[in-house]
Write a protein that holds these residues in place. Structure first.
Motif, PDB file in Angstrom:
ATOM      1  N   ILE A   1      -8.155  -1.160   5.810  1.00 15.28           N
ATOM      2  CA  ILE A   1      -8.652  -1.261   7.181  1.00 15.28           C
ATOM      3  C   ILE A   1      -7.890  -0.356   8.151  1.00 15.28           C
ATOM      4  CG2 ILE A   1      -8.992  -2.854   9.109  1.00 15.28           C
ATOM      5  CD1 ILE A   1      -9.464  -5.034   6.995  1.00 15.28           C
ATOM      6  N   LEU A   2      -6.583  -0.253   7.987  1.00 18.45           N
ATOM      7  CA  LEU A   2      -5.761   0.484   8.946  1.00 18.45           C
ATOM      8  C   LEU A   2      -6.133   1.968   9.104  1.00 18.45           C
ATOM      9  CD1 LEU A   2      -3.489  -0.336  10.852  1.00 18.45           C
ATOM     10  CD2 LEU A   2      -1.888   0.560   9.188  1.00 18.45           C
ATOM     11  N   PRO A   3      -6.565   2.673   8.062  1.00 19.04           N
ATOM     12  CA  PRO A   3      -6.956   4.074   8.286  1.00 19.04           C
ATOM     13  C   PRO A   3      -8.117   4.249   9.263  1.00 19.04           C
ATOM     14  CG  PRO A   3      -6.594   3.701   5.963  1.00 19.04           C
ATOM     15  CD  PRO A   3      -6.516   2.368   6.631  1.00 19.04           C
ATOM     16  N   PHE A   4      -8.913   3.214   9.487  1.00 17.57           N
ATOM     17  CA  PHE A   4     -10.045   3.310  10.405  1.00 17.57           C
ATOM     18  C   PHE A   4      -9.695   2.883  11.830  1.00 17.57           C
ATOM     19  CE2 PHE A   4     -11.916   2.632   6.177  1.00 17.57           C
ATOM     20  CZ  PHE A   4     -12.628   3.817   6.074  1.00 17.57           C
ATOM     21  N   VAL A   5      -8.448   2.470  12.046  1.00 12.83           N
ATOM     22  CA  VAL A   5      -7.993   2.063  13.370  1.00 12.83           C
ATOM     23  C   VAL A   5      -7.342   3.268  14.042  1.00 12.83           C
ATOM     24  CG1 VAL A   5      -6.465   0.485  14.621  1.00 12.83           C
ATOM     25  CG2 VAL A   5      -7.635  -0.301  12.568  1.00 12.83           C
ATOM     26  N   ASP A   6      -7.543   3.423  15.342  1.00 12.31           N
ATOM     27  CA  ASP A   6      -6.966   4.550  16.077  1.00 12.31           C
ATOM     28  C   ASP A   6      -5.449   4.597  15.920  1.00 12.31           C
ATOM     29  OD1 ASP A   6      -9.433   5.352  17.025  1.00 12.31           O
ATOM     30  OD2 ASP A   6      -9.269   4.137  18.857  1.00 12.31           O
TER      31      ASP A   6
END
Length: 80
Positions: A29-34
């Motif tokens: 999930i974290l790679p898709f967060v700014d």
């Protein structure tokens, strides 16, 4: 004794579940967060997402090989 076993099992299950959730969030999930979002300060850089499991695997295999070698040497001494 049975209550202690249940408590240890609960603690180990909770620890495993929390590590799984943390790692899954970190890798998927974290790679898709700014990049400037506040949640990034709670996680290590992405390079460690591969480095940590690989290092843990190498350490586990090394300890397993040392244990097997120790058992083989010990059983060889018993025969002699």
């Amino acid at each position: 004794m049975e209550l202690a076993d249940k408590a240890v099992g609960f603690v180990l299950s909770s620890l495993s579940l929390s590590i799984f959730v943390y790692y899954t969030f970190w890798v998927i999930i974290l790679p898709f967060v700014d990049e400037d979002h506040f949640v990034h300060k709670y996680f290590l850089p992405q390079e460690y997402a591969i480095l940590i499991p690989v290092a843990a695997g190498v350490a586990l295999l090394s300890l397993l090989c040392v244990f097997i070698g120790y058992v083989m040497l010990k059983s060889k001494k018993k025969r002699a």
